[in-house]
Structure formats: structure tokens, C-alpha cells
Design an enzyme around this catalytic site. Structure first.
Site, PDB file in Angstrom:
ATOM      1  N   THR A  43       0.707  -0.837  -0.167  1.00 36.24           N
ATOM      2  CA  THR A  43      -0.197   0.266   0.277  1.00 36.24           C
ATOM      3  C   THR A  43       1.217   1.290   0.377  1.00 36.24           C
ATOM      4  OG1 THR A  43      -1.780  -1.399   0.824  1.00 36.24           O
ATOM      5  CG2 THR A  43      -1.804   1.233   1.523  1.00 36.24           C
ATOM      6  N   GLY A 180     -15.080  11.343   4.983  1.00 45.73           N
ATOM      7  CA  GLY A 180     -14.166  11.519   6.447  1.00 45.73           C
ATOM      8  C   GLY A 180     -13.417  12.410   6.652  1.00 45.73           C
ATOM      9  N   ALA A 265     -13.357   8.592   2.523  1.00 47.27           N
ATOM     10  CA  ALA A 265     -12.171   8.139   3.541  1.00 47.27           C
ATOM     11  C   ALA A 265     -12.224   7.758   4.481  1.00 47.27           C
ATOM     12  CB  ALA A 265     -11.098   9.652   3.028  1.00 47.27           C
ATOM     13  N   HIS A 441      21.753  27.584  15.023  1.00 51.87           N
ATOM     14  CA  HIS A 441      20.543  28.760  13.923  1.00 51.87           C
ATOM     15  C   HIS A 441      20.431  29.463  13.006  1.00 51.87           C
ATOM     16  CE1 HIS A 441      18.355  32.699  14.869  1.00 51.87           C
ATOM     17  NE2 HIS A 441      19.417  33.087  14.767  1.00 51.87           N
TER      18      HIS A 441
HETATM   19  P1  FAD Z   1       0.671  -2.957   3.358  1.00 51.18           P
HETATM   20  O1  FAD Z   1       1.576  -1.809   2.874  1.00 51.18           O
HETATM   21  O2  FAD Z   1      -0.426  -2.535   3.631  1.00 51.18           O
HETATM   22  O3  FAD Z   1       1.032  -4.168   2.394  1.00 51.18           O
HETATM   23  C1  FAD Z   1       0.556  -5.761   2.439  1.00 51.18           C
HETATM   24  C2  FAD Z   1       0.390  -6.578   0.820  1.00 51.18           C
HETATM   25  O4  FAD Z   1       0.289  -7.700   0.951  1.00 51.18           O
HETATM   26  C3  FAD Z   1       0.094  -5.561  -0.287  1.00 51.18           C
HETATM   27  O5  FAD Z   1       1.614  -5.645  -1.135  1.00 51.18           O
HETATM   28  C4  FAD Z   1      -0.558  -6.739  -1.273  1.00 51.18           C
HETATM   29  O6  FAD Z   1      -0.145  -6.895  -2.147  1.00 51.18           O
HETATM   30  C5  FAD Z   1       0.123  -8.174  -0.574  1.00 51.18           C
HETATM   31  N1  FAD Z   1      -1.111  -8.869   0.087  1.00 51.18           N
HETATM   32  C6  FAD Z   1      -2.196  -8.872   0.933  1.00 51.18           C
HETATM   33  N2  FAD Z   1      -2.612 -10.675   0.986  1.00 51.18           N
HETATM   34  C7  FAD Z   1      -1.484 -11.137   0.592  1.00 51.18           C
HETATM   35  C8  FAD Z   1      -2.175 -12.832  -0.287  1.00 51.18           C
HETATM   36  N3  FAD Z   1      -2.584 -13.575   0.868  1.00 51.18           N
HETATM   37  N4  FAD Z   1      -0.539 -13.276  -0.647  1.00 51.18           N
HETATM   38  C9  FAD Z   1      -0.031 -12.905  -0.832  1.00 51.18           C
HETATM   39  N5  FAD Z   1       0.630 -10.940  -0.988  1.00 51.18           N
HETATM   40  C10 FAD Z   1      -0.773 -10.129  -0.148  1.00 51.18           C
HETATM   41  N6  FAD Z   1       1.262   5.338   6.590  1.00 51.18           N
HETATM   42  C11 FAD Z   1       2.786   6.135   6.557  1.00 51.18           C
HETATM   43  O7  FAD Z   1       3.685   6.169   7.644  1.00 51.18           O
HETATM   44  N7  FAD Z   1       2.273   7.339   5.673  1.00 51.18           N
HETATM   45  C12 FAD Z   1       2.749   8.461   5.281  1.00 51.18           C
HETATM   46  O8  FAD Z   1       2.159   9.209   4.550  1.00 51.18           O
HETATM   47  C13 FAD Z   1       1.311   7.181   4.919  1.00 51.18           C
HETATM   48  N8  FAD Z   1       0.562   8.028   4.079  1.00 51.18           N
HETATM   49  C14 FAD Z   1      -0.494   7.066   3.142  1.00 51.18           C
HETATM   50  C15 FAD Z   1      -1.704   7.537   2.473  1.00 51.18           C
HETATM   51  C16 FAD Z   1      -2.472   6.667   2.083  1.00 51.18           C
HETATM   52  C17 FAD Z   1      -2.948   7.141   1.406  1.00 51.18           C
HETATM   53  C18 FAD Z   1      -2.994   5.474   2.678  1.00 51.18           C
HETATM   54  C19 FAD Z   1      -4.337   4.367   2.254  1.00 51.18           C
HETATM   55  C20 FAD Z   1      -1.930   5.085   3.584  1.00 51.18           C
HETATM   56  C21 FAD Z   1      -1.072   5.517   3.883  1.00 51.18           C
HETATM   57  N9  FAD Z   1      -0.145   5.265   4.988  1.00 51.18           N
HETATM   58  C22 FAD Z   1       0.725   6.104   5.371  1.00 51.18           C
HETATM   59  C23 FAD Z   1      -0.267   3.400   5.887  1.00 51.18           C
HETATM   60  C24 FAD Z   1       0.372   2.318   5.403  1.00 51.18           C
HETATM   61  O9  FAD Z   1      -0.056   3.365   3.689  1.00 51.18           O
HETATM   62  C25 FAD Z   1       0.024   1.819   6.115  1.00 51.18           C
HETATM   63  O10 FAD Z   1       0.026   1.741   7.535  1.00 51.18           O
HETATM   64  C26 FAD Z   1       1.748   0.462   5.469  1.00 51.18           C
HETATM   65  O11 FAD Z   1       0.991   0.316   4.422  1.00 51.18           O
HETATM   66  C27 FAD Z   1       0.822  -0.735   6.097  1.00 51.18           C
HETATM   67  O12 FAD Z   1       2.059  -1.269   6.103  1.00 51.18           O
HETATM   68  P2  FAD Z   1       1.914  -3.350   5.655  1.00 51.18           P
HETATM   69  O13 FAD Z   1       3.462  -4.068   5.374  1.00 51.18           O
HETATM   70  O14 FAD Z   1       0.929  -3.007   7.001  1.00 51.18           O
HETATM   71  O15 FAD Z   1       0.687  -3.809   4.571  1.00 51.18           O
HETATM   72  P1  NAD Z   2      -8.760   8.022   9.317  1.00 52.88           P
HETATM   73  O1  NAD Z   2      -9.576   6.509  10.929  1.00 52.88           O
HETATM   74  O2  NAD Z   2      -7.571   8.296  10.351  1.00 52.88           O
HETATM   75  O3  NAD Z   2     -10.114   8.732   9.398  1.00 52.88           O
HETATM   76  C1  NAD Z   2     -11.330   8.760   9.206  1.00 52.88           C
HETATM   77  C2  NAD Z   2     -12.422   9.772   9.827  1.00 52.88           C
HETATM   78  O4  NAD Z   2     -13.661   9.851   8.621  1.00 52.88           O
HETATM   79  C3  NAD Z   2     -12.562  10.225  10.838  1.00 52.88           C
HETATM   80  O5  NAD Z   2     -12.820  11.744  11.160  1.00 52.88           O
HETATM   81  C4  NAD Z   2     -13.941   9.594  10.859  1.00 52.88           C
HETATM   82  O6  NAD Z   2     -14.670   9.639  12.228  1.00 52.88           O
HETATM   83  C5  NAD Z   2     -14.700   9.500   9.882  1.00 52.88           C
HETATM   84  N1  NAD Z   2     -16.349   8.745   9.514  1.00 52.88           N
HETATM   85  C6  NAD Z   2     -16.147   7.093   9.613  1.00 52.88           C
HETATM   86  N2  NAD Z   2     -17.120   7.126   9.241  1.00 52.88           N
HETATM   87  C7  NAD Z   2     -17.624   7.640   8.615  1.00 52.88           C
HETATM   88  C8  NAD Z   2     -18.709   8.606   7.717  1.00 52.88           C
HETATM   89  N3  NAD Z   2     -19.824   7.603   7.510  1.00 52.88           N
HETATM   90  N4  NAD Z   2     -19.438   9.956   7.275  1.00 52.88           N
HETATM   91  C9  NAD Z   2     -18.065  10.812   7.651  1.00 52.88           C
HETATM   92  N5  NAD Z   2     -17.051  10.468   8.453  1.00 52.88           N
HETATM   93  C10 NAD Z   2     -16.695   9.023   8.999  1.00 52.88           C
HETATM   94  O7  NAD Z   2      -9.299   7.172   8.453  1.00 52.88           O
HETATM   95  P2  NAD Z   2      -8.501   7.140   6.943  1.00 52.88           P
HETATM   96  O8  NAD Z   2      -8.027   8.675   6.884  1.00 52.88           O
HETATM   97  O9  NAD Z   2      -9.422   6.140   6.048  1.00 52.88           O
HETATM   98  O10 NAD Z   2      -6.749   6.885   7.623  1.00 52.88           O
HETATM   99  C11 NAD Z   2      -7.001   5.398   7.010  1.00 52.88           C
HETATM  100  C12 NAD Z   2      -5.506   4.978   7.659  1.00 52.88           C
HETATM  101  O11 NAD Z   2      -4.492   4.885   6.575  1.00 52.88           O
HETATM  102  C13 NAD Z   2      -5.003   6.338   9.297  1.00 52.88           C
HETATM  103  O12 NAD Z   2      -5.761   5.533  10.181  1.00 52.88           O
HETATM  104  C14 NAD Z   2      -3.572   5.944   8.840  1.00 52.88           C
HETATM  105  O13 NAD Z   2      -3.139   5.124   9.732  1.00 52.88           O
HETATM  106  C15 NAD Z   2      -3.018   5.749   7.489  1.00 52.88           C
HETATM  107  N6  NAD Z   2      -2.737   6.387   6.872  1.00 52.88           N
HETATM  108  C16 NAD Z   2      -1.911   7.004   7.450  1.00 52.88           C
HETATM  109  C17 NAD Z   2      -0.986   8.248   6.799  1.00 52.88           C
HETATM  110  C18 NAD Z   2       0.017   9.672   7.443  1.00 52.88           C
HETATM  111  O14 NAD Z   2       0.516   8.157   8.252  1.00 52.88           O
HETATM  112  N7  NAD Z   2       0.478  10.771   6.827  1.00 52.88           N
HETATM  113  C19 NAD Z   2      -2.174   9.168   5.426  1.00 52.88           C
HETATM  114  C20 NAD Z   2      -3.528   8.385   4.886  1.00 52.88           C
HETATM  115  C21 NAD Z   2      -3.399   7.476   5.763  1.00 52.88           C
END
Ligand code: FAD
Ligand code: NAD
Length: 469
Positions: A43, A180, A265, A441
Site C-alpha cells: 500500500t 471522512g 476516506a 541557528h
Molecule cells: P501493506 O503496505 O498494505 O502491504 C500488504 C501487502 O500484502 C500488499 O502488497 C498485498 O498485495 C499483499 N498481500 C495481501 N494478501 C496477500 C496474500 N494472501 N498473498 C500475497 N500477498 C498478499 N503511513 C505512513 O506512515 N505515512 C504516510 O504518509 C502514509 N500515507 C498513506 C496514504 C494513503 C492514501 C494510505 C491508504 C495509507 C497511508 N499510510 C501512510 C499507511 C501505510 O500505507 C500503511 O500503514 C502501510 O502500508 C502498512 O504496511 P503493511 O506492510 O502492514 O501492509
Molecule cells: P481515519 O481513521 O484517519 O479517518 C477516518 C475519518 O472518517 C474519521 O474522522 C471518522 O470519524 C470519519 N468517518 C468514519 N465514518 C464516517 C462516515 N460514515 N461519514 C463521515 N465520516 C466518517 O482513516 P483514513 O483517513 O481513512 O486513513 C486510514 C488509515 O491510514 C489512518 O488511520 C492512518 O493510520 C493511515 N494513513 C496514514 C497517513 C499518514 O501517516 N500520513 C496518511 C493516510 C493514511
């Protein structure tokens, strides 16, 4: 399918949890298989951290260009080519992905492309590009999470998008309704508002960014509103209809709104589909999470789980930390996860970075003498010099011992600045440690020195009366 291979350790999922675990286990001398059914990097690399931060960099450049006149630089009319921004984002991902593959292979980890499912606690069946049975003494599950859909109006990925499908748009909408107001909602709101899109956030709770605490939500509500983002809190979305030219959103309070696109979201769901955990003797707990102990080991000896699938933190750096812990334990080097100082950053403009406890949390945890010091960036030379004065640095500490318990910085470069406080909290440092440390600084990092001085009631760069904000 008769092919059968044996490894010391198999890792399912190549996100920031899985690939780090695989490399660590290989470095500890084990033969390692890394299996993924999607792109390497999970992800985070493909549809999370990297693409969103790449797009946010475009918005940061645009902001600088817009403010250039104040720095004596005249620019011409600004044209945004969103398609080019998207192409740059794709190129960044492709480059990192290819580097990652080389890195994994250079560590002698064998990559298998396919879907893994358990046949027994030590046996996996892989189907996809690679098809085989794989035996491993230790297995690490790192299968992550996927976007949560709302059943009554699921994403159609045409006009009702999630955080993955919105990354594929090639033209900017005129308006965007975001359901969200958490991490994802606020980061995309910040991005698209900067690019000139009319953004509305529809949040079910009384404010955006509730999980980050009241100080953050109050401050960011003001900032976002100032940028023209319409925040509608305490609302419940009843339906979203794709009317081909736009979406029509009906709220349960009787109001409705139209927008070009909607982004859902509202959180992410833990992903274990198709793993056949029951064949390994594993079951899932709250919200479908795989429960683990401090060694990241599940209830079944020899099976570990890390990252988002454990349902504890959904942050890439925590997944990587847990990957190191699980790999070390699986390789026979006992080690425990430590999560007292987990930095978290919301990459909005300005950035929000937190670590440790808020004042309210500290008081709830029994720190009766907990207090805080807050320093506005407005009073910092470097902030003035670079025109980045929005925000503040805040340190929460125990007055009895001086120990730093938590920190928050909203402002320019907050994502980098939080590292100092993370180190301080991880190593139980005190206000004195920060005060005794010479900070270069003029830098934004001086904000910590100043916040510590205010907390200590010895402010240098603010008048004494300002010491209690
Ligand atoms: P993932 O990164 O979700 O990887 C899981 C992998 O497992 C995938 O590649 C999938 O294909 C594979 N997989 C699943 N099931 C199977 C199976 N049965 N067999 C083989 N492969 C499989 N976090 C931050 O810290 N900073 C950020 O700025 C940030 N921004 C984000 C922005 C967005 C839009 C999103 C959605 C998330 C963001 N996150 C951020 C959260 C972060 O991406 C996740 O917390 C992180 O990727 C989790 O890592 P993971 O290794 O647990 O799993
Ligand atoms: P989130 O839990 O951060 O926020 C979801 C929001 O949606 C909350 O404020 C919740 O109250 C609201 N919500 C839930 N149901 C709703 C509804 N039916 N109608 C309106 N509002 C609703 O989740 P997210 O923003 O989807 O992100 C998922 C996870 O991914 C985060 O918890 C975070 O750990 C990770 N993430 C991390 C980063 C980063 O580290 N910069 C960036 C993106 C995502």
C-alpha cells in the site's frame, strides 16, 4: 501443482512491514521467501504514502510559486497540468519499485508473485504468476489493509472514489466532496484545495482530525476554513448518487450537495481475505485483526503478524519496526517491540506531527504534574526568514521529573522536526536535555529549544508574561 520449495522463513506481503522483515531475516542468515500478489512495496509505495506525498509536493511547489512575489520574484500566469503531476507520481513509484526489487534480491531474498494461503501452520500454497507449495518453519503475515467501503453507497471508481482510485484521475475536478476528515480526507483536502478545487469535508464526528486531539482539530479547522475548505462536521451521509455529470450527496439532516467527484476516506479494513488462517489454527480478533504478543508472534508458535494486519497502528514506519522485531524473533534473536514513542504525521499544509502523549492523555495516565510549553513559530527567526510562520511547537512534560511525555508541532517541516522529540521520548529525556542541547541557528528546530524554555518558565525569545500560553 507439484513444485515444492523449503525456506527457513516465509513472509506474506511486501509492504513496509513485509519487505523489511524479509531483508532483516536474510541478514540474520536465514533463507527467506517473500510473497506478494500485487506490486512490491504494498500500500505504502503503490497507493499510499509515496503517491500522496509526491502529489503533495506538487502542491507545495505551487504554494511557493504563488508566494514568490513576496520574495521579489515575479512569475507569469500559472497553469496546472494535473496529468503531468500524475505522470510524475507514477514515475516516482516505478523508480522506487524497481530499486526495491533490486534491494530485496541483493539481500538474497527469493520473491514469489502470487497469492498465499495456508495449508497448515508451516505450509503455504502460492497461486498466480508463481504456482507452488512452500514449506517454512516460521511464517510472517504482513497482508496489510484495504480501503473501507460504505455498503449503502459503494465506490464505483468513476465518480465515487477511494484513496486508490483517486490517484488515477488525470484531470482536476472543479469540486470534490470528501467523506471522512481523518488522515486521508485531510491530506487530499489539503492537496486539492491548493490546486484550486472546491473541497467539502463531510465528517461524522464533531470535528476533523479528532484522533489527533482538540488542539490539532481546532487549529486545523481554522486553517482549512481559511483556505476555503468547507467543513461540515457532525453530519451523516445518507446516499451518494452518480448522476454521470456529477455526484449528488444527501445528508441525513435533510441537506444535500453536488460535487464533480466524491472521495470516501472513512478508514481502512484489515486484510486477511484468502489466507485461510483457519488451516494454520489462527483466528482473528477485533475488526478482523491478527492478535500478537510483544514479539509479534501470534497464538500459533512460529507464525508472526506485523503491520496494518495487527490492527494496532496503520503507519508504515510502525510496520517496518514490527518487521524487524518479528524477523529477529523468527531468526532466534529474542527482541520486543517498543511503541512508546511512535511519531505520526498528517501531511497537510501546514504539516501536523505528534509523538507521545497529549496533556489530557498524560493526566489520564496518572501524571498529576503534567504540564506543557507552547512556542509560536511566529517568534522564530528562521520561520520569519522563510515566510513559514504558521503554527507552533508544544512539549508536554512531567513537572515533577522534567521528563518529556509528548510533543506536537504544526508547521513547516513538522514531519522532519518531530524526530528530535521522538528520540527524546524514546530515551526518557527531560526538558533539561533539550535546553542543554545547542540547536543550530537559524533553524526551525530551535522551536523545540524555545518550547522547552517556555515549559521550564525560562523563556528567552518571548516576554516572561507569555510563558503560560
Ligand atoms: P501493506 O503496505 O498494505 O502491504 C500488504 C501487502 O500484502 C500488499 O502488497 C498485498 O498485495 C499483499 N498481500 C495481501 N494478501 C496477500 C496474500 N494472501 N498473498 C500475497 N500477498 C498478499 N503511513 C505512513 O506512515 N505515512 C504516510 O504518509 C502514509 N500515507 C498513506 C496514504 C494513503 C492514501 C494510505 C491508504 C495509507 C497511508 N499510510 C501512510 C499507511 C501505510 O500505507 C500503511 O500503514 C502501510 O502500508 C502498512 O504496511 P503493511 O506492510 O502492514 O501492509
Ligand atoms: P481515519 O481513521 O484517519 O479517518 C477516518 C475519518 O472518517 C474519521 O474522522 C471518522 O470519524 C470519519 N468517518 C468514519 N465514518 C464516517 C462516515 N460514515 N461519514 C463521515 N465520516 C466518517 O482513516 P483514513 O483517513 O481513512 O486513513 C486510514 C488509515 O491510514 C489512518 O488511520 C492512518 O493510520 C493511515 N494513513 C496514514 C497517513 C499518514 O501517516 N500520513 C496518511 C493516510 C493514511
Amino acid at each position: 501443482m507439484t513444485d515444492r520449495k523449503t525456506f527457513d522463513i516465509a513472509v506474506i506481503g511486501s509492504g513496509p512491514g513485509g519487505y523489511v522483515a524479509a531483508i532483516k531475516a536474510a541478514q540474520l542468515g536465514k533463507s527467506v521467501a517473500l510473497i506478494d500478489k500485487g506490486f512490491l512495496g504494498g500500500t505504502c509505495l503503490n497507493v499510499g504514502c509515496i503517491p500522496t506525498k509526491t502529489l503533495l509536493s506538487n502542491a507545495a511547489v505551487l504554494k511557493e510559486v504563488r508566494h514568490a512575489a513576496a520574495f521579489g520574484i515575479e512569475t507569469g500566469p500559472i497553469t496546472i497540468h494535473y496529468q503531468k503531476m500524475k505522470e510524475r507520481k507514477d514515475a516516482v513509484i516505478a523508480k522506487i519499485r524497481s530499486g526495491l526489487e533490486g534491494l530485496i534480491k541483493s539481500n538474497k531474498v527469493t520473491i514469489f508473485r502470487g497469492s498465499a494461503q495456508f495449508e497448515s501452520p508451516k505450509e503455504l500454497k502460492i497461486t498466480g504468476t508463481d504456482n507452488l507449495y512452500l514449506h517454512a518453519d516460521q511464517i510472517i503475515i504482513a497482508t496489510g489493509s484495504i480501503p473501507l467501503d460504505i455498503k449503502t453507497f459503494p465506490c464505483d471508481h468513476e465518480r465515487i472514489l477511494n484513496s486508490t482510485s483517486i490517484l488515477e484521475i488525470t484531470t482536476l475536478p472543479k469540486s470534490l466532496a470528501i467523506v471522512g476528515g481523518g488522515y486521508i480526507g485531510c491530506e487530499f483536502a489539503s492537496l486539492f484545495a491548493e490546486l484550486g478545487v472546491k473541497v467539502t469535508i463531510l465528517e461524522a464526528l464533531p470535528s476533523i482530525l479528532t484522533a489527533q486531539g482538540t488542539t490539532v482539530s481546532t487549529f486545523m479547522t481554522k486553517v482549512f476554513t481559511g483556505k476555503g475548505i468547507d467543513i461540515q462536521a457532525n453530519v451523516s451521509v445518507q446516499s451518494i448518487e452518480n448522476r454521470q455529470s456529477h455526484v449528488h450527496i444527501t445528508l441525513s439532516n435533510g441537506h444535500s450537495l453536488d460535487a464533480d467527484l466524491a472521495l470516501i476516506a472513512v478508514g481502512r479494513s484489515i486484510y486477511t481475505d484468502g489466507l485461510k488462517l483457519e488451516k494454520a489454527g489462527l483466528s482473528t480478533g477485533t475488526r478482523g485483526a491478527i492478535e500478537v504478543n510483544e514479539q509479534m508472534e501470534t497464538a500459533v508458535p512460529g507464525i508472526y503478524a506485523i503491520g496494518a494486519v495487527t490492527g494496532q497502528w496503520m503507519l508504515a514506519h510502525v510496520a517496518s519496526h514490527q518487521g524487524i522485531i518479528a524477523a529477529s524473533n523468527a531468526a532466534g534473536h529474542p527482541i520486543k517491540a517498543h511503541e512508546a514513542a511512535v511519531p505520526a504525521v498528517v501531511f497537510t499544509s501546514p504539516e501536523i506531527a505528534t509523538v507521545g502523549l497529549t496533556l489530557e492523555q498524560a493526566q489520564k495516565e496518572g501524571y498529576v504534574s503534567a504540564s506543557q510549553g507552547m512556542f509560536p513559530l511566529q517568534a522564530l527567526g528562521k520561520a520569519q526568514a522563510s515566510g513559514e510562520t504558521e503554527g507552533f511547537a508544544q512539549i508536554v512534560f512531567d513537572k515533577k521529573t522534567g521528563q518529556i511525555l509528548g510533543a506536537l508541532l504544526i508547521g513547516h517541516e513538522a514531519s522532519n522536526l518531530i524526530a528530535e522529540m521522538t528520540l527524546a521520548i524514546q530515551h526518557e529525556l527531560t526538558l533539561e536535555s533539550v535546553l542543554e542541547t545547542i540547536h543550530a541557528h537559524p533553524t526551525m528546530a530551535e522551536a523545540w529549544h524555545e518550547a522547552a524554555a517556555i515549559a521550564n518558565e525560562t523563556p528567552i525569545h518571548l516576554p516572561p508574561k507569555a510563558k503560560r500560553p
